[in-house]
Scaffold this active site. Structure first.
Site, PDB file in Angstrom:
ATOM      1  CE1 TYR A 142      -3.620  -2.501   0.664  1.00 18.60           C
ATOM      2  CE2 TYR A 142      -4.653  -0.408   1.205  1.00 18.60           C
ATOM      3  CZ  TYR A 142      -4.753  -1.749   0.876  1.00 18.60           C
ATOM      4  OH  TYR A 142      -5.995  -2.314   0.773  1.00 18.60           O
ATOM      5  CE  LYS A 189       1.521 -17.748  -2.686  1.00 18.04           C
ATOM      6  NZ  LYS A 189       0.606 -18.892  -2.824  1.00 18.04           N
ATOM      7  CG  ASP A 221      -2.422 -20.039  -1.542  1.00 18.40           C
ATOM      8  OD1 ASP A 221      -1.906 -20.022  -0.406  1.00 18.40           O
ATOM      9  OD2 ASP A 221      -1.885 -20.620  -2.508  1.00 18.40           O
ATOM     10  CG  ASP A 245      -8.175  -4.422   1.700  1.00 20.54           C
ATOM     11  OD1 ASP A 245      -9.097  -3.926   2.355  1.00 20.54           O
ATOM     12  OD2 ASP A 245      -8.111  -4.385   0.450  1.00 20.54           O
ATOM     13  CG  ASP A 249     -13.871  -6.433   2.235  1.00 19.33           C
ATOM     14  OD1 ASP A 249     -13.673  -5.793   3.288  1.00 19.33           O
ATOM     15  OD2 ASP A 249     -14.281  -5.905   1.185  1.00 19.33           O
TER      16      ASP A 249
HETATM   17  C1  IPM Z   1     -10.367  -0.854   4.123  1.00 25.19           C
HETATM   18  C2  IPM Z   1     -10.601  -0.236   2.777  1.00 25.19           C
HETATM   19  C3  IPM Z   1      -9.430   0.671   2.444  1.00 25.19           C
HETATM   20  C4  IPM Z   1      -8.198  -0.208   2.345  1.00 25.19           C
HETATM   21  C5  IPM Z   1      -9.610   1.522   1.192  1.00 25.19           C
HETATM   22  C6  IPM Z   1     -10.858   2.366   1.242  1.00 25.19           C
HETATM   23  C7  IPM Z   1      -8.392   2.368   0.899  1.00 25.19           C
HETATM   24  O1  IPM Z   1     -10.810  -1.212   1.808  1.00 25.19           O
HETATM   25  O2  IPM Z   1     -10.242  -0.103   5.112  1.00 25.19           O
HETATM   26  O3  IPM Z   1     -10.309  -2.079   4.200  1.00 25.19           O
HETATM   27  O4  IPM Z   1      -7.941  -0.823   1.295  1.00 25.19           O
HETATM   28  O5  IPM Z   1      -7.472  -0.291   3.329  1.00 25.19           O
HETATM   29 MG    MG Z   2     -10.926  -3.165   2.575  1.00 27.33          MG
END
Ligand code: IPM
Ligand code: MG
Length: 371
Positions: A142, A189, A221, A245, A249
């Site tokens: 990042y 990884k 993975d 990240d 999710d």
């Molecule tokens: C998160 C989001 C952020 C990230 C974005 C909005 C930059 O997806 O907080 O998980 O990738 O960190």
């Molecule tokens: Mg995110």
């Protein structure tokens, strides 16, 4: 207790969900004799529209001088499909993380019996799932050097980690594991990436200081697969920025709604609290978004202030709404309640105005009931 909180409502549904969390914090303050003062600041697409800058200096300044930051959501579709945009809302959040050195992002994943039918996983896989992801937040790909060649045909994102960056989050994760089921899984990884091999080495070294914590290692993975196949096996997952990240999710859908999950980003100074959902622009302004992610983030904020009893009360109130069917449209598309109604119910509960043993049929809603 007197605390200064910076509020960044942000984009899309950010303002409406954050307002519910503030209602709840106000109820906590009133009930417990605390004083929370709020300073509203700009970030994201909203800040670009108003100032041309996704993170105005005043926001950084206010955040640095605050006790905590409550943040809504970031992002607007007009930037998502324009890879050439030079100014993007997300730059604001990334810069804020870096400016405040918020190196650890903490995302708990719990399941709620009342929502099991909404989870894509089978009920027997869901039982007893309770883990927490520690995602490194200010390093890795990042924040590495980014380059596009002059003719635009090649692009590079560097991924770098230092031992120190790994150690500081690792200690937090190990300490958390100690207070839980004493298991820590490093996700990396290491069969391919040099940075991952450094993570493994550092964790193996640090593990010696935490003999009581059982450590294992998973390739990312495989971890992505295990989270779906057998999420119960996890206690604390520790991982680098981008893997965290993606996995957080993925893990968020286990609970049945992405709208429910809170997060805390902590570092050296003020900490930031935000729901993990995005700005959900299609729902913005309709009073239909789920405020629980934001309200439960406010509970994490209370924990951060060591107001553990109050934080517990907010979680209890959130559970009470779920158990009684006071839910938003993402959870029940037919018999749903408005965002603002859920905020009122939870703040009333926290303020002692609704006894815990009272059930839905005995509650007369003052407004916004649409069933
Ligand atoms: C998160 C989001 C952020 C990230 C974005 C909005 C930059 O997806 O907080 O998980 O990738 O960190
Ligand atoms: Mg995110």
């Amino acid at each position: 207790m007197q605390k200064n909180i910076v509020v960044i409502e942000g984009d899309g549904i950010g303002p409406e969900v954050t307002r519910q969390a503030i209602k709840v914090l106000n109820a906590v303050a009133e009930h417990g004799g605390h004083e929370f003062t709020y300073k509203y600041c700009l970030m994201g697409a909203d800040a670009i529209d108003k100032t041309g800058n996704p993170l105005p200096d005043e926001t950084i300044e206010a955040a640095l001088n605050s006790d905590a930051i409550l943040f809504g959501a970031i992002g607007h579709p007009k930037y998502d499909n324009d890879p050439t945009a030079k100014v993007r809302p997300e730059q604001g959040l990334l810069k804020l993380r870096k400016s405040l050195q918020l190196f650890a992002n903490i995302r708990p994943v719990a399941t709620y019996p009342a929502l099991q039918h909404l989870s894509p996983l089978k009920a027997k896989v869901l039982e007893g799932v309770d883990f927490i992801i520690f995602r490194e937040l200010t390093g890795g790909i990042y924040f590495g050097k980014k380059e596009t060649s002059a003719d635009g045909s090649q692009a590079t994102d560097d991924c770098t980690y230092t031992r120190e960056e790994i150690e500081r989050i690792a200690h937090l994760a190990f300490r958390q594991a100690r207070q839980r089921k004493k298991r820590l899984t490093l996700v990396d990884k290491a069969n391919v990436l040099e940075t991952s091999r450094l993570w493994r080495k550092v964790i193996q070294d640090i593990a010696k200081e935490y003999n009581d914590v059982k450590v294992d290692f998973l390739f990312v993975d495989n971890a992505a697969m295990q989270i779906i196949l057998n999420p119960k096996q996890f206690d604390v997952i520790l991982t680098e920025n981008m893997f965290g990240d993606i996995l957080s999710d993925e893990a968020s859908v286990i609970s049945g709604s992405l709208g429910l999950l809170p997060s805390a980003s902590i570092g050296k100074g003020a900490a930031l609290f935000e729901p993990i959902h995005g700005s959900y622009p299609q729902a913005a302004g309709k009073d239909i978004a789920n405020p629980l992610g934001s309200i439960l983030s406010a509970a994490m904020l209370l924990d951060h202030f060591s107001l553990h009893k109050e934080a517990g009360r907010v979680r209890e109130a959130a559970n009470w709404t779920l158990q009684n069917g006071f839910v938003t449209k993402d959870i029940d598309p037919v018999n749903f309640y408005f965002t603002s109604t859920i905020g009122e119910l939870i703040s009333d509960y926290v303020g002692g105005k609704i006894p815990g043993d009272i059930h839905k049929e005995n509650i007369e809603l003052r407004k916004s009931t649409i069933i």
